[in-house]
Scaffold this motif. Structure first.
Motif, PDB file in Angstrom:
ATOM      1  N   SER A  16     -10.323 -88.724 105.014  1.00 38.64           N
ATOM      2  CA  SER A  16     -10.617 -87.314 105.291  1.00 38.64           C
ATOM      3  C   SER A  16     -12.046 -87.075 105.756  1.00 38.64           C
ATOM      4  CB  SER A  16     -10.344 -86.466 104.044  1.00 38.64           C
ATOM      5  OG  SER A  16      -9.002 -86.535 103.692  1.00 38.64           O
ATOM      6  N   LEU A 112     -12.361 -77.186 103.634  1.00 38.07           N
ATOM      7  CA  LEU A 112     -11.307 -78.118 104.031  1.00 38.07           C
ATOM      8  C   LEU A 112     -11.019 -79.146 102.941  1.00 38.07           C
ATOM      9  CD1 LEU A 112     -12.317 -78.641 107.760  1.00 38.07           C
ATOM     10  CD2 LEU A 112     -10.783 -76.932 106.763  1.00 38.07           C
ATOM     11  N   PRO A 116      -6.920 -78.135  99.735  1.00 37.09           N
ATOM     12  CA  PRO A 116      -5.847 -79.001  99.238  1.00 37.09           C
ATOM     13  C   PRO A 116      -6.050 -79.424  97.787  1.00 37.09           C
ATOM     14  CG  PRO A 116      -7.200 -80.183 100.826  1.00 37.09           C
ATOM     15  CD  PRO A 116      -7.658 -78.763 100.834  1.00 37.09           C
ATOM     16  N   ALA A 147      -3.805 -71.280 109.675  1.00 38.13           N
ATOM     17  CA  ALA A 147      -4.065 -72.723 109.789  1.00 38.13           C
ATOM     18  C   ALA A 147      -3.935 -73.410 108.434  1.00 38.13           C
ATOM     19  CB  ALA A 147      -5.443 -72.969 110.383  1.00 38.13           C
ATOM     20  N   PHE A 148      -4.376 -72.754 107.375  1.00 38.15           N
ATOM     21  CA  PHE A 148      -4.265 -73.328 106.030  1.00 38.15           C
ATOM     22  C   PHE A 148      -2.811 -73.310 105.569  1.00 38.15           C
ATOM     23  CE2 PHE A 148      -8.700 -73.088 106.328  1.00 38.15           C
ATOM     24  CZ  PHE A 148      -9.291 -73.783 105.289  1.00 38.15           C
ATOM     25  N   ASP A 150      -0.214 -73.552 107.502  1.00 43.33           N
ATOM     26  CA  ASP A 150       0.461 -74.607 108.260  1.00 43.33           C
ATOM     27  C   ASP A 150       0.110 -76.009 107.771  1.00 43.33           C
ATOM     28  OD1 ASP A 150       1.604 -72.625 109.794  1.00 43.33           O
ATOM     29  OD2 ASP A 150       0.218 -72.890 111.479  1.00 43.33           O
ATOM     30  N   ALA A 151      -1.025 -76.156 107.114  1.00 38.48           N
ATOM     31  CA  ALA A 151      -1.481 -77.469 106.660  1.00 38.48           C
ATOM     32  C   ALA A 151      -0.966 -77.854 105.273  1.00 38.48           C
ATOM     33  CB  ALA A 151      -3.002 -77.515 106.667  1.00 38.48           C
ATOM     34  N   LYS A 155       4.758 -78.635 104.314  1.00 31.25           N
ATOM     35  CA  LYS A 155       5.081 -78.327 105.714  1.00 31.25           C
ATOM     36  C   LYS A 155       4.882 -79.505 106.640  1.00 31.25           C
ATOM     37  CE  LYS A 155       4.527 -73.382 105.598  1.00 31.25           C
ATOM     38  NZ  LYS A 155       3.999 -72.230 106.308  1.00 31.25           N
ATOM     39  N   GLN A 156       4.481 -80.653 106.120  1.00 32.92           N
ATOM     40  CA  GLN A 156       4.200 -81.821 106.945  1.00 32.92           C
ATOM     41  C   GLN A 156       5.429 -82.718 107.034  1.00 32.92           C
ATOM     42  OE1 GLN A 156       1.319 -81.379 108.523  1.00 32.92           O
ATOM     43  NE2 GLN A 156       1.302 -79.589 107.181  1.00 32.92           N
TER      44      GLN A 156
END
Length: 161
Positions: A16, A112, A116, A147-148, A150-151, A155-156
């Motif tokens: 990361s 960022l 998570p 954006a958060f 979707d992350a 959702k991955q």
């Protein structure tokens, strides 16, 4: 080991922190770090607290080891203890810098890493976030950002770890 990987043409970047530094340098028009040196340092500190002092202690390999060597009922307590220690440090660090987000009213690197980690603390490890009002407030602000949203891990399509 299971780490995020970015493939950008011929570049394959894992981890990361390395990914975010790569993106910071490649796309300076979308800065992940503030111009202010002090706020920049706070972002590095917050990212480091998460990436070096919280997240590694909740990896699946560590949890499996705790489960096998100490006992199955100890894994959640182990993680909660380390998340709580890290969140106490983050709460102290960010209380004087936080605005809408961790270090002001723009999303930066600290956010960022925090988003998570706080998500995992709440969803996977049932950490009571009421003891961390600054972190809870910024996490609620993250929830409003597309954006958060979707992350989120769920959702991955390729999330396996």
């Amino acid at each position: 080991m299971c780490v995020p990987t970015l493939v950008d043409g011929d570049a394959v970047i894992a981890d990361s922190f390395a990914i975010l530094m790569y993106l910071e340098e490649k796309y300076p028009q979308r800065a992940l770090l503030p111009q202010d040196c002090q706020k920049r340092a706070i972002n590095y500190q917050a990212a480091n607290i998460v990436s070096a002092n919280i997240q590694p202690l909740q990896n699946l390999a560590v949890l499996k080891y705790i489960h096998e060597k100490v006992g199955p009922n100890e894994t959640t307590l182990w993680v909660q203890s380390h998340i709580t220690k890290g969140f106490e440090a983050l709460e102290k660090l960010l209380k004087d810098y936080a605005g809408k987000y961790a270090t002001g009213d723009e999303v930066y690197m600290a956010d960022l890493f925090l988003a998570p980690q706080i998500h995992a603390a709440i969803k996977r490890f049932e950490v009571d976030m009421n003891q961390f009002p600054t972190l809870l407030r910024v996490f609620e602000a993250y929830q409003e950002l597309p954006a958060f949203q979707d992350a989120m891990p769920e959702k991955q399509p390729d999330a396996t770890c």
